[in-house]
Design a protein around this motif. Structure first.
Motif, PDB file in Angstrom:
ATOM      1  N   UNK A 193     -10.352  10.774  -3.876  1.00  0.00           N
ATOM      2  CA  UNK A 193      -9.497  10.863  -5.068  1.00  0.00           C
ATOM      3  C   UNK A 193      -9.681   9.621  -5.937  1.00  0.00           C
ATOM      4  N   UNK A 194      -9.177   9.696  -7.161  1.00  0.00           N
ATOM      5  CA  UNK A 194      -9.385   8.628  -8.144  1.00  0.00           C
ATOM      6  C   UNK A 194      -8.244   7.616  -8.190  1.00  0.00           C
ATOM      7  N   UNK A 195      -7.602   7.373  -7.065  1.00  0.00           N
ATOM      8  CA  UNK A 195      -6.545   6.360  -6.980  1.00  0.00           C
ATOM      9  C   UNK A 195      -6.796   5.486  -5.756  1.00  0.00           C
ATOM     10  N   UNK A 196      -6.524   4.163  -5.906  1.00  0.00           N
ATOM     11  CA  UNK A 196      -6.766   3.245  -4.802  1.00  0.00           C
ATOM     12  C   UNK A 196      -5.737   2.134  -4.750  1.00  0.00           C
ATOM     13  N   UNK A 197      -6.185   0.944  -4.247  1.00  0.00           N
ATOM     14  CA  UNK A 197      -5.286  -0.196  -4.107  1.00  0.00           C
ATOM     15  C   UNK A 197      -4.598  -0.551  -5.418  1.00  0.00           C
ATOM     16  N   UNK A 198      -5.348  -0.487  -6.499  1.00  0.00           N
ATOM     17  CA  UNK A 198      -4.795  -0.894  -7.788  1.00  0.00           C
ATOM     18  C   UNK A 198      -3.626  -0.008  -8.220  1.00  0.00           C
ATOM     19  N   UNK A 199      -3.552   1.197  -7.702  1.00  0.00           N
ATOM     20  CA  UNK A 199      -2.455   2.114  -8.037  1.00  0.00           C
ATOM     21  C   UNK A 199      -1.325   2.072  -7.020  1.00  0.00           C
ATOM     22  N   UNK A 200      -1.528   1.311  -5.948  1.00  0.00           N
ATOM     23  CA  UNK A 200      -0.494   1.221  -4.914  1.00  0.00           C
ATOM     24  C   UNK A 200      -0.718   2.115  -3.722  1.00  0.00           C
ATOM     25  N   UNK A 201      -1.881   2.739  -3.615  1.00  0.00           N
ATOM     26  CA  UNK A 201      -2.175   3.616  -2.491  1.00  0.00           C
ATOM     27  C   UNK A 201      -2.484   2.789  -1.246  1.00  0.00           C
ATOM     28  N   UNK A 202      -1.969   3.232  -0.113  1.00  0.00           N
ATOM     29  CA  UNK A 202      -2.190   2.550   1.160  1.00  0.00           C
ATOM     30  C   UNK A 202      -2.633   3.560   2.220  1.00  0.00           C
TER      31      UNK A 202
END
Length: 296
Positions: free
Chosen positions: A137-146
């Motif tokens: 997916x296109x979300x990672x650390x910068x978006x708050x995903x853990x």
């Protein structure tokens, strides 16, 4: 003598004019049969017209056919382009319609998950040889995903976050064959909750396997399976699927339920990463001095 010849010419001219007028009148007269000179002239003209008319007509028809074929080719070319545009437009409309329905469901789901923090995400990668294992997916650390956050679609549970980079995350699907990929699940039965573990996926039947169900518990086809919240990763109440059938285990005194996933694990586009942080209640105890009674 000269005057005689002049009179002779005049007489011949007048006679010729009389004969000509007579012939004209004779030819204009309505008759059933025409004379042989007229027949000969009529046939000669007809043959001449036939000789020149057929080739001329053939050549003219040939060029007309070529021009007509060229026009038909151009029209066919334009129609093919329009047909291709129509197919592309129809496909695009279908994709937009499906995307719109998915986003509407996602919006309704997001409004229902008031106790969760939700990140909207889009699938950007999927390996053909690991189709039922992971997606990116296109979300990672910068978006708050853990790691270990639950991932759902508008229809139900998809999996959990596995690996995270600054701008992308790898999602392990619930259909993954990883032995450690277990989900604590529950079915609300007539006599109370029935617990088990989602472990394994039958790719041929397209069903999840819910194992470790006590042999004395009764499950029925069509019952809804949700996360129990007891596994430490997935929040409680996320829909997993519905019971298709139940079979007793051949070795242990337990049952295995076949669960039809609520979410489409084959065609995945829009996902939601959810996280619910349990609020810990810290109770502070005040140390009160115990008054000792003085001995009297």
């Amino acid at each position: 003598m000269p005057q005689f010849f002049s009179n002779k010419r005049l007489i011949i001219l007048l006679a010729s004019m009389i004969v000509l007028v007579a012939l004209i009148g004779f030819s204009m007269k309505e008759r059933e049969n025409i004379t042989w000179p007229e027949q000969f002239l009529h046939d000669a003209v007809g043959w001449t017209q036939t000789v020149f008319y057929k080739p001329a007509h053939f050549v003219a028809g040939f060029f007309e056919t070529v021009i007509e074929m060229k026009d038909i080719y151009e029209q066919n070319k334009v129609l093919k382009l329009q047909l291709n545009d129509y197919d592309l437009l129809a496909s695009r409309v279908k994709d937009l319609k499906r995307e719109n329905e998915t986003l509407r469901k996602s919006l309704d789901k997001k409004e229902a998950l008031t106790d969760y923090k939700v990140w909207q995400a889009t699938v950007v990668g999927r390996s053909p040889d690991r189709w039922y294992q992971t997606v990116k997916i296109n979300k990672g650390h910068q978006s708050g995903i853990k790691p270990d956050m639950a991932v759902i679609s508008a229809d139900g549970l998809i999996g959990k976050v596995d690996k995270v980079s600054p701008f992308h995350s790898s999602i392990e699907l619930i259909s993954s064959h990883d032995p450690s990929n277990r989900i604590s699940a529950v079915v609300q039965g007539e006599k109370g909750p029935v617990f088990g573990l989602i472990q394994g996926y039958d790719q041929k039947q397209k069903v999840l396997l819910m194992k470790m169900i006590p042999i004395d518990q009764e499950l029925k086809k069509g019952q809804t399976v949700t996360t129990s919240g007891l596994g430490g990763i997935f929040p409680k109440g996320l829909e997993i699927g519905k019971v298709v059938k139940v079979e007793p285990d051949k070795v242990e005194p337990t049952q295995t339920a076949y669960i039809e996933p609520a979410a489409d694990l084959y065609d995945i586009h829009h996902l939601m990463v959810v996280d619910r942080s349990m609020q810990e209640v810290n109770v502070e105890y005040e140390d009160k001095p115990v008054e000792e009674e003085e001995a009297s």
